[in-house]
Design an enzyme around this catalytic site. Sequence first.
Site, PDB file in Angstrom:
ATOM      1  N   ALA A 169       0.848  -1.198   0.000  1.00 51.37           N
ATOM      2  CA  ALA A 169       0.000   0.000   0.000  1.00 51.37           C
ATOM      3  C   ALA A 169       0.877   1.238   0.000  1.00 51.37           C
ATOM      4  O   ALA A 169       1.309   1.706   1.065  1.00 51.37           O
ATOM      5  CB  ALA A 169      -0.933  -0.020   1.206  1.00 51.37           C
ATOM      6  N   PRO A 209      -4.560   8.825  -3.346  1.00 51.42           N
ATOM      7  CA  PRO A 209      -5.291   9.639  -4.327  1.00 51.42           C
ATOM      8  C   PRO A 209      -4.466  10.802  -4.874  1.00 51.42           C
ATOM      9  O   PRO A 209      -4.623  11.191  -6.029  1.00 51.42           O
ATOM     10  CB  PRO A 209      -6.500  10.140  -3.529  1.00 51.42           C
ATOM     11  CG  PRO A 209      -6.741   9.064  -2.523  1.00 51.42           C
ATOM     12  CD  PRO A 209      -5.372   8.575  -2.141  1.00 51.42           C
ATOM     13  N   ALA A 247      -0.908  10.921  -4.587  1.00 51.61           N
ATOM     14  CA  ALA A 247       0.514  10.569  -4.647  1.00 51.61           C
ATOM     15  C   ALA A 247       0.680   9.181  -5.235  1.00 51.61           C
ATOM     16  O   ALA A 247       0.148   8.216  -4.703  1.00 51.61           O
ATOM     17  CB  ALA A 247       1.141  10.621  -3.255  1.00 51.61           C
ATOM     18  N   GLY A 248       1.430   9.119  -6.342  1.00 48.91           N
ATOM     19  CA  GLY A 248       1.732   7.835  -6.944  1.00 48.91           C
ATOM     20  C   GLY A 248       3.174   7.475  -6.679  1.00 48.91           C
ATOM     21  O   GLY A 248       3.541   7.053  -5.595  1.00 48.91           O
ATOM     22  N   SER A 249       4.032   7.709  -7.676  1.00 44.53           N
ATOM     23  CA  SER A 249       5.447   7.410  -7.512  1.00 44.53           C
ATOM     24  C   SER A 249       6.189   8.493  -6.725  1.00 44.53           C
ATOM     25  O   SER A 249       7.341   8.296  -6.339  1.00 44.53           O
ATOM     26  CB  SER A 249       6.107   7.225  -8.883  1.00 44.53           C
ATOM     27  OG  SER A 249       5.956   8.400  -9.663  1.00 44.53           O
ATOM     28  N   ILE A 283      -4.713  -0.383  -5.017  1.00 49.59           N
ATOM     29  CA  ILE A 283      -3.882  -1.368  -4.326  1.00 49.59           C
ATOM     30  C   ILE A 283      -4.199  -2.774  -4.854  1.00 49.59           C
ATOM     31  O   ILE A 283      -5.300  -3.293  -4.639  1.00 49.59           O
ATOM     32  CB  ILE A 283      -4.101  -1.303  -2.803  1.00 49.59           C
ATOM     33  CG1 ILE A 283      -3.852   0.122  -2.300  1.00 49.59           C
ATOM     34  CG2 ILE A 283      -3.199  -2.308  -2.105  1.00 49.59           C
ATOM     35  CD1 ILE A 283      -2.508   0.710  -2.684  1.00 49.59           C
ATOM     36  N   GLU A 317      11.039  -5.888  -8.320  1.00 52.63           N
ATOM     37  CA  GLU A 317       9.672  -5.604  -8.767  1.00 52.63           C
ATOM     38  C   GLU A 317       9.650  -5.318 -10.260  1.00 52.63           C
ATOM     39  O   GLU A 317       8.784  -5.806 -10.992  1.00 52.63           O
ATOM     40  CB  GLU A 317       9.100  -4.416  -7.993  1.00 52.63           C
ATOM     41  CG  GLU A 317       7.673  -4.080  -8.382  1.00 52.63           C
ATOM     42  CD  GLU A 317       7.083  -2.947  -7.570  1.00 52.63           C
ATOM     43  OE1 GLU A 317       5.954  -2.513  -7.890  1.00 52.63           O
ATOM     44  OE2 GLU A 317       7.735  -2.484  -6.613  1.00 52.63           O
ATOM     45  N   ARG A 318      10.611  -4.532 -10.737  1.00 59.26           N
ATOM     46  CA  ARG A 318      10.681  -4.221 -12.169  1.00 59.26           C
ATOM     47  C   ARG A 318      11.026  -5.461 -12.980  1.00 59.26           C
ATOM     48  O   ARG A 318      10.548  -5.636 -14.096  1.00 59.26           O
ATOM     49  CB  ARG A 318      11.706  -3.114 -12.408  1.00 59.26           C
ATOM     50  CG  ARG A 318      11.298  -1.775 -11.805  1.00 59.26           C
ATOM     51  CD  ARG A 318      10.023  -1.249 -12.475  1.00 59.26           C
ATOM     52  NE  ARG A 318       9.593   0.025 -11.919  1.00 59.26           N
ATOM     53  CZ  ARG A 318       8.621   0.170 -11.039  1.00 59.26           C
ATOM     54  NH1 ARG A 318       7.965  -0.911 -10.600  1.00 59.26           N
ATOM     55  NH2 ARG A 318       8.267   1.357 -10.604  1.00 59.26           N
TER      56      ARG A 318
END
Length: 264
Positions: free
Chosen positions: A127, A131, A133-135, A160, A245-246
């Site tokens: 998590a 709303p 804030a993304g990266s 999420i 993750e990438r």
Amino acid sequence: MTPMPRPFFTPEHEAFRDQVRRFCENEIAPFHAEWEQAHGVPLSLWKKAGENGLLCCWLPESLGGPGADLLFDTIVAEELCRIGATGPGFNLHSMVVAPYIAHYGQPSVQQKVLPQMVSGDWVGAIAMTEPGAGSDLAGIRTRAERDGDDWVISGQKTFITNGQNAQVMVVAAKTDPALGARGVSMFVVTADMPGFSRGRNLHKIGQHAQDTAELFFDKVRVPADHLLGEVNQGFKYMMQELPQERLQISINCQARAEAAFEWT
């Protein structure tokens, strides 16, 4: 067309691939269209995956895992993509969420959480996105404040993955707002903690069988040992975990591209 063999997969890996392929074809493919309509998969599928050894294959036996290697989890990712599955989120659970807990969690939390993730009794989510804030971690507004032996977390998250099914979440929260992105810490929150709730199961333009939810934290009291690593080190931990993750995302993209090529 017969694909070229990849030498880093052993006969043991290939035997496991056969097992995973049968699972995907028998337990996922026949129901996938229904799950895309429902925007999520049933929790019973996670339990079946755990019983078949498809979750957190890389975890050592000391943490409740089978003690295999990450290539087994890679095989699960490839076989899900081979049938075009947009859910379940096994790969995020195994290759993104579990590593945070295994690498930075206190032993008490590791022993409480990780065996449950291996068995499929608990689904994992991470998590971070909010709303507003993304990266951009500096924009995170979810707060965690120390209160005696606990941390108290308040805020909300959105988009999420595994959000509707998750029983354990790695949550990014500001512990020192004055430090911006350098004031972020990470916590393990479980769904049974008072003050935690879920919002909508979000409908998206893709990944329709993947449950993607809003999560709310209303003064959720989290024991001190549920802090991952050290205070204000969340940004560093994310940068350390981001390459895997990438890698997982790139594996998925390549496997889906190869499957589409074969379908044509």
